[in-house]
Design an enzyme around this catalytic site. Structure first.
Site, PDB file in Angstrom:
ATOM      1  N   ASP A   1       0.833  -1.208   0.000  1.00 44.36           N
ATOM      2  CA  ASP A   1       0.000   0.000   0.000  1.00 44.36           C
ATOM      3  C   ASP A   1       0.866   1.255   0.000  1.00 44.36           C
ATOM      4  OD1 ASP A   1      -2.366   1.360  -0.033  1.00 44.36           O
ATOM      5  OD2 ASP A   1      -2.755   1.187   2.123  1.00 44.36           O
TER       6      ASP A   1
ATOM      7  N   HIS B   1       2.210   3.685  -9.029  1.00 43.31           N
ATOM      8  CA  HIS B   1       2.081   2.249  -9.324  1.00 43.31           C
ATOM      9  C   HIS B   1       3.298   1.738 -10.094  1.00 43.31           C
ATOM     10  CE1 HIS B   1      -1.790   2.346  -7.571  1.00 43.31           C
ATOM     11  NE2 HIS B   1      -2.323   3.122  -8.495  1.00 43.31           N
TER      12      HIS B   1
ATOM     13  N   LEU C   1      11.097 -20.032  -5.128  1.00 43.85           N
ATOM     14  CA  LEU C   1      10.036 -19.210  -4.538  1.00 43.85           C
ATOM     15  C   LEU C   1       8.707 -19.352  -5.291  1.00 43.85           C
ATOM     16  CD1 LEU C   1       9.318 -16.726  -2.595  1.00 43.85           C
ATOM     17  CD2 LEU C   1       9.813 -15.303  -4.592  1.00 43.85           C
TER      18      LEU C   1
END
Ligand code: IPE
Ligand code: IPE
Ligand code: MG
Length: 247
Positions: free
Chosen positions: A27, A44, A138
């Protein structure tokens, strides 16, 4: 990697007890942009750079699963131009980064109602998922068009269907078998949930899965979230005592 950061990493690894699954509510992109007098979409874009460094750091450290809250169901309520800018970034970044992700043995997956994304976009994601499905490093799990309550409702609907077809006896349902109906059925619950930019809320993220997750909130805005900040969150986790209701 600067020496000091490397030392911190070694220290963390030596201590052991790493969180196997880290989830992040990324956020603060909008606030980052506003502080610079830039449009929200620039935030963004800067957020993508942070994603790249944290994915790399998580893989290097041997974290098993990294779940990133990338786009919530509620985020559709934002202005059209912001939504399309985020979607474009997602699609372009996936295309641009897939080679490196694959080379680094990352396995990509998504969580959420991706069937509601545009077909073209879905295909890019699907190809990346397919291509990396046998990777053993991962697991990078992107929560996309994700809402925690909807996930639970979708599970209940599937369960009701199985009961109706006689495939499931409701009396036999357990927490474990319920979890099998969630989008995240192949993943362990998150051990650590990080939220950047200071908001103390869960925002409809992984409601079922975070019942005993350790929470870590930092004021750092997502585009500024550094590898050092990531290590700090892990160190904080390592100092916690998880009791699960026991003494
Ligand atoms: C998080 O940053 C990114 C998404 C929700 C897609 P925000 O866009 O929510 O940034 P703030 O909260 O407005 O600063
Ligand atoms: C949560 O952030 C969603 C993502 C990070 C993708 P929001 O910025 O949408 O959450 P609220 O609106 O502050 O609760
Ligand atoms: Mg926000």
């Amino acid at each position: 990697m600067p020496n000091e950061l490397n030392k911190l990493k070694e220290k963390i690894l030596k201590k052991g007890n790493l969180p196997g699954h880290i989830a992040i509510i990324m956020d603060g992109n909008g606030r980052w942009a506003r502080r610079r007098g830039l449009p929200r979409t620039a935030g963004h874009k800067a957020g993508v750079t942070a994603v790249k460094r944290i994915v790399r750091a998580a893989g290097d450290m041997g974290i098993s699963v990294l779940t990133l809250f990338t786009f919530s169901q509620e985020n559709w309520k934002r202005p059209k131009n912001e939504v399309s800018a985020i979607m474009k970034l997602l699609y372009e970044t996936t295309k641009r980064e897939i080679n490196e992700l694959d080379r680094n043995n990352v396995k990509l997956m998504t969580t959420g109602r991706t069937e509601e994304l545009s077909p073209r976009r879905r295909q890019i994601l699907q190809e990346a998922i397919e291509r990396t499905k046998n990777n053993t490093g991962l697991i990078l799990n992107l929560a996309l068009n994700y809402g925690g309550r909807t996930e639970i409702l979708d599970a209940v609907k599937k369960i009701a269907g199985d009961v109706k077809r006689g495939k499931l006896d409701p009396a036999q349902l357990t927490e474990e078998s319920f979890s099998d109906y969630l989008y995240t059925n192949t993943l362990p619950d998150p051990d650590l949930l990080i939220r950047t930019s200071g908001e103390m809320r869960i925002s409809n993220f992984l409601l079922w899965q975070t019942s005993y997750t350790e929470l870590y909130v930092t004021d750092v805005l997502w585009p500024n979230f550094s590898v050092r900040d990531f290590y700090r969150a892990i160190q904080d986790y390592q100092s916690r005592e998880r009791r699960f209701g026991r003494l």
